[in-house]
Design an enzyme around this catalytic site. Structure first.
Site, PDB file in Angstrom:
ATOM      1  N   GLU A 154       0.854  -1.198   0.000  1.00 17.71           N
ATOM      2  CA  GLU A 154       0.000   0.000   0.000  1.00 17.71           C
ATOM      3  C   GLU A 154       0.881   1.235   0.000  1.00 17.71           C
ATOM      4  O   GLU A 154       1.784   1.356   0.833  1.00 17.71           O
ATOM      5  CB  GLU A 154      -0.893  -0.006   1.251  1.00 17.71           C
ATOM      6  CG  GLU A 154      -1.721   1.263   1.384  1.00 17.71           C
ATOM      7  CD  GLU A 154      -2.713   1.196   2.527  1.00 17.71           C
ATOM      8  OE1 GLU A 154      -3.455   0.206   2.627  1.00 17.71           O
ATOM      9  OE2 GLU A 154      -2.718   2.144   3.329  1.00 17.71           O
ATOM     10  N   THR A 207      -3.669   4.892  -1.357  1.00 18.08           N
ATOM     11  CA  THR A 207      -4.593   5.515  -0.411  1.00 18.08           C
ATOM     12  C   THR A 207      -5.167   6.805  -0.994  1.00 18.08           C
ATOM     13  O   THR A 207      -4.647   7.366  -1.968  1.00 18.08           O
ATOM     14  CB  THR A 207      -3.908   5.826   0.936  1.00 18.08           C
ATOM     15  OG1 THR A 207      -2.867   6.774   0.704  1.00 18.08           O
ATOM     16  CG2 THR A 207      -3.342   4.575   1.579  1.00 18.08           C
ATOM     17  N   ARG A 251     -14.596   4.686   5.015  1.00 20.93           N
ATOM     18  CA  ARG A 251     -15.298   5.896   5.422  1.00 20.93           C
ATOM     19  C   ARG A 251     -14.382   7.108   5.406  1.00 20.93           C
ATOM     20  O   ARG A 251     -14.758   8.202   5.019  1.00 20.93           O
ATOM     21  CB  ARG A 251     -15.872   5.703   6.832  1.00 20.93           C
ATOM     22  CG  ARG A 251     -16.782   6.819   7.240  1.00 20.93           C
ATOM     23  CD  ARG A 251     -17.030   6.822   8.712  1.00 20.93           C
ATOM     24  NE  ARG A 251     -15.842   7.193   9.466  1.00 20.93           N
ATOM     25  CZ  ARG A 251     -15.787   7.290  10.786  1.00 20.93           C
ATOM     26  NH1 ARG A 251     -16.862   7.016  11.497  1.00 20.93           N
ATOM     27  NH2 ARG A 251     -14.678   7.649  11.392  1.00 20.93           N
ATOM     28  N   GLY A 252     -13.126   6.930   5.836  1.00 18.77           N
ATOM     29  CA  GLY A 252     -12.226   8.077   6.027  1.00 18.77           C
ATOM     30  C   GLY A 252     -12.380   8.605   7.443  1.00 18.77           C
ATOM     31  O   GLY A 252     -13.354   8.273   8.142  1.00 18.77           O
ATOM     32  N   ASP A 253     -11.405   9.367   7.858  1.00 17.79           N
ATOM     33  CA  ASP A 253     -11.429   9.916   9.223  1.00 17.79           C
ATOM     34  C   ASP A 253     -11.942  11.343   9.215  1.00 17.79           C
ATOM     35  O   ASP A 253     -12.084  11.958   8.157  1.00 17.79           O
ATOM     36  CB  ASP A 253     -10.021   9.855   9.826  1.00 17.79           C
ATOM     37  CG  ASP A 253      -9.745   8.470  10.386  1.00 17.79           C
ATOM     38  OD1 ASP A 253     -10.659   7.884  10.991  1.00 17.79           O
ATOM     39  OD2 ASP A 253      -8.621   7.982  10.190  1.00 17.79           O
ATOM     40  N   ALA A 276     -18.894   3.157   5.663  1.00 14.77           N
ATOM     41  CA  ALA A 276     -18.311   2.474   4.499  1.00 14.77           C
ATOM     42  C   ALA A 276     -19.320   1.500   3.882  1.00 14.77           C
ATOM     43  O   ALA A 276     -19.335   1.304   2.666  1.00 14.77           O
ATOM     44  CB  ALA A 276     -17.037   1.747   4.915  1.00 14.77           C
ATOM     45  N   TYR A 285     -10.843  -4.164  11.974  1.00 12.41           N
ATOM     46  CA  TYR A 285     -10.056  -3.667  13.112  1.00 12.41           C
ATOM     47  C   TYR A 285      -9.906  -4.731  14.194  1.00 12.41           C
ATOM     48  O   TYR A 285     -10.782  -4.876  15.057  1.00 12.41           O
ATOM     49  CB  TYR A 285     -10.729  -2.398  13.684  1.00 12.41           C
ATOM     50  CG  TYR A 285     -10.826  -1.335  12.621  1.00 12.41           C
ATOM     51  CD1 TYR A 285      -9.824  -0.393  12.473  1.00 12.41           C
ATOM     52  CD2 TYR A 285     -11.877  -1.338  11.704  1.00 12.41           C
ATOM     53  CE1 TYR A 285      -9.869   0.536  11.448  1.00 12.41           C
ATOM     54  CE2 TYR A 285     -11.930  -0.413  10.670  1.00 12.41           C
ATOM     55  CZ  TYR A 285     -10.928   0.514  10.551  1.00 12.41           C
ATOM     56  OH  TYR A 285     -10.959   1.428   9.523  1.00 12.41           O
ATOM     57  N   HIS A 290     -12.469  -0.743  16.078  1.00 16.34           N
ATOM     58  CA  HIS A 290     -12.416   0.648  15.622  1.00 16.34           C
ATOM     59  C   HIS A 290     -12.658   1.546  16.829  1.00 16.34           C
ATOM     60  O   HIS A 290     -13.507   1.241  17.674  1.00 16.34           O
ATOM     61  CB  HIS A 290     -13.479   0.880  14.541  1.00 16.34           C
ATOM     62  CG  HIS A 290     -13.417   2.266  13.962  1.00 16.34           C
ATOM     63  ND1 HIS A 290     -14.240   3.279  14.375  1.00 16.34           N
ATOM     64  CD2 HIS A 290     -12.582   2.802  13.037  1.00 16.34           C
ATOM     65  CE1 HIS A 290     -13.952   4.386  13.699  1.00 16.34           C
ATOM     66  NE2 HIS A 290     -12.943   4.117  12.881  1.00 16.34           N
ATOM     67  N   GLN A 308      -6.531  -3.343   9.940  1.00 10.48           N
ATOM     68  CA  GLN A 308      -5.674  -2.285  10.485  1.00 10.48           C
ATOM     69  C   GLN A 308      -4.374  -2.948  10.931  1.00 10.48           C
ATOM     70  O   GLN A 308      -4.359  -4.155  11.216  1.00 10.48           O
ATOM     71  CB  GLN A 308      -6.391  -1.645  11.687  1.00 10.48           C
ATOM     72  CG  GLN A 308      -5.661  -0.498  12.336  1.00 10.48           C
ATOM     73  CD  GLN A 308      -5.331   0.607  11.342  1.00 10.48           C
ATOM     74  OE1 GLN A 308      -4.338   0.504  10.610  1.00 10.48           O
ATOM     75  NE2 GLN A 308      -6.159   1.631  11.309  1.00 10.48           N
TER      76      GLN A 308
END
Ligand code: FAD
Length: 307
Positions: free
Chosen positions: A18, A49, A124-126, A144, A168, A172, A199
């Site tokens: 990645e 990303t 989803r993104g932060d 998401a 996660y 999460h 993660q």
């Protein structure tokens, strides 16, 4: 080729890489060269990303404040295009809910389809600076899972994209407990996700327990472990803060004992990751995903030792 088919056909586990889009100003040739060290291992695909636009406020001559978009990075679509053309490799652009309306997502999917991209990671993104918690864009998606549903709607039964989602092992950070988080993960899979990438984690037993819990919850898709080698002593506090993960006490003690000896810290982080990777492979994982964060050297050493 779709990742689900690569996973299905693979006779042995493989590494996946990645990368984060570089800052603007880099040339296409420099970007392509920065990824070349990984090519020795014939990765089947590269994840790229995606990052939300940030805003800055500038004071104008009349004293008023105006809002400007700050786009520091090359877009993930541009990076994917460069990599596909240079290496004839499959790419997995990340698509996020944050900052995107439903129409923005559709436009991106149309562009990716136009480019021949067959895989995406749906996330989803932060939240961005100034937000206490994630705020969806007006007319955008909150979770998401909603994004996964939107991709499947966009396809109109044409099976255009293989979709990966995030999982996660240490929960999460917003979820009240791991059971609820895994239930939400199951919803993403039920919505149409084909596989999960976790993660980062530093204790493999956490991953094994997570996979067991996923299976018990009825999640049957592949769960690819995500690893990141520690490269600096600052990361002992930064990674847990940024990603809500634990760093085992043995690793923390070794890193602390190395103190300001940066080379020793780097070596300890790399060796730990090699040991994790070997153990995961011995346990029969389908693939191992590496968060390179723009640094090739340590990951290349890990790949040489393990694959
Ligand atoms: P979701 O699956 O939407 O989950 C977010 C929270 O909401 C969780 O607590 C979950 O339990 C809960 N939830 C989910 N669905 C529901 C529901 N239906 N009802 C109620 N609660 C629900 N971020 C980026 O900005 N760009 C990237 O490129 C990027 N790549 C990543 C790659 C991987 C492999 C991983 C694991 C993470 C990545 N992230 C990236 C970070 C990710 O965006 C954040 O961790 C984010 O906070 C959560 O994203 P998610 O897709 O897991 O969210």
């Amino acid at each position: 080729m779709k990742i689900k088919d690569i996973l299905h056909e693979a006779h042995r586990p493989f590494p996946s890489i990645e990368i984060v889009p570089p800052l603007k100003g880099i040339s296409r040739a420099e970007l392509v060269e920065s990824v070349r060290p990984f090519m020795e291992f014939s990765p089947r695909y590269i994840n790229v990303t995606c990052h939300r636009d940030e805003y800055e406020y500038r004071q104008e001559a009349d004293g008023s404040l105006t809002r400007h978009i700050v786009r520091n990075k090359v877009s993930e679509v541009a990076v994917c295009t460069a990599l596909m053309s240079a290496y004839k490799i499959d790419v997995v652009p990340h698509v996020i809910c944050g900052g995107n309306t439903a129409a923005d997502v559709e436009n991106k999917l149309s562009d990716l389809r136009f480019l021949g991209v067959e895989n995406i990671m749906a996330l989803r993104g932060d939240s961005v600076a100034g937000e206490r918690r994630f705020v969806p864009c007006e007319g955008g998606y909150r979770y998401a899972g909603e994004l996964v549903e939107a991709v499947r709607r966009f396809e109109q039964s044409r099976d255009l994209f293989c979709i990966g989602v995030g999982g996660y092992p240490e929960k999460h950070f917003e979820a009240p407990n791991i059971e609820t988080d895994i239930e939400n993960l199951r919803r993403k899979v039920d919505a149409g996700a084909d596989y999960i990438i976790t993660q980062m984690f530093f204790d493999n037993s956490v991953y094994y327990r997570f996979v067991d819990r996923c299976r018990a919850a009825g999640i049957t898709v592949p769960v690819i472990p995500g690893l990141k080698p520690i490269t600096s002593s600052r990361q002992i506090s930064l990674l847990p803060q940024a990603f809500s993960i634990d760093i085992p006490v043995e690793l923390t003690s070794e890193l602390n004992a190395a103190g300001e000896d940066h080379e020793a810290v780097y070596r300890i982080g790399t060796d730990w990751c090699i040991a994790q990777c070997r153990d995961l492979l011995a346990h029969g994982v389908p693939a191992v995903h590496f968060y390179t964060m723009g640094k090739a050297g340590n990951v290349v050493r890990i790949l040489r030792e393990c694959f």
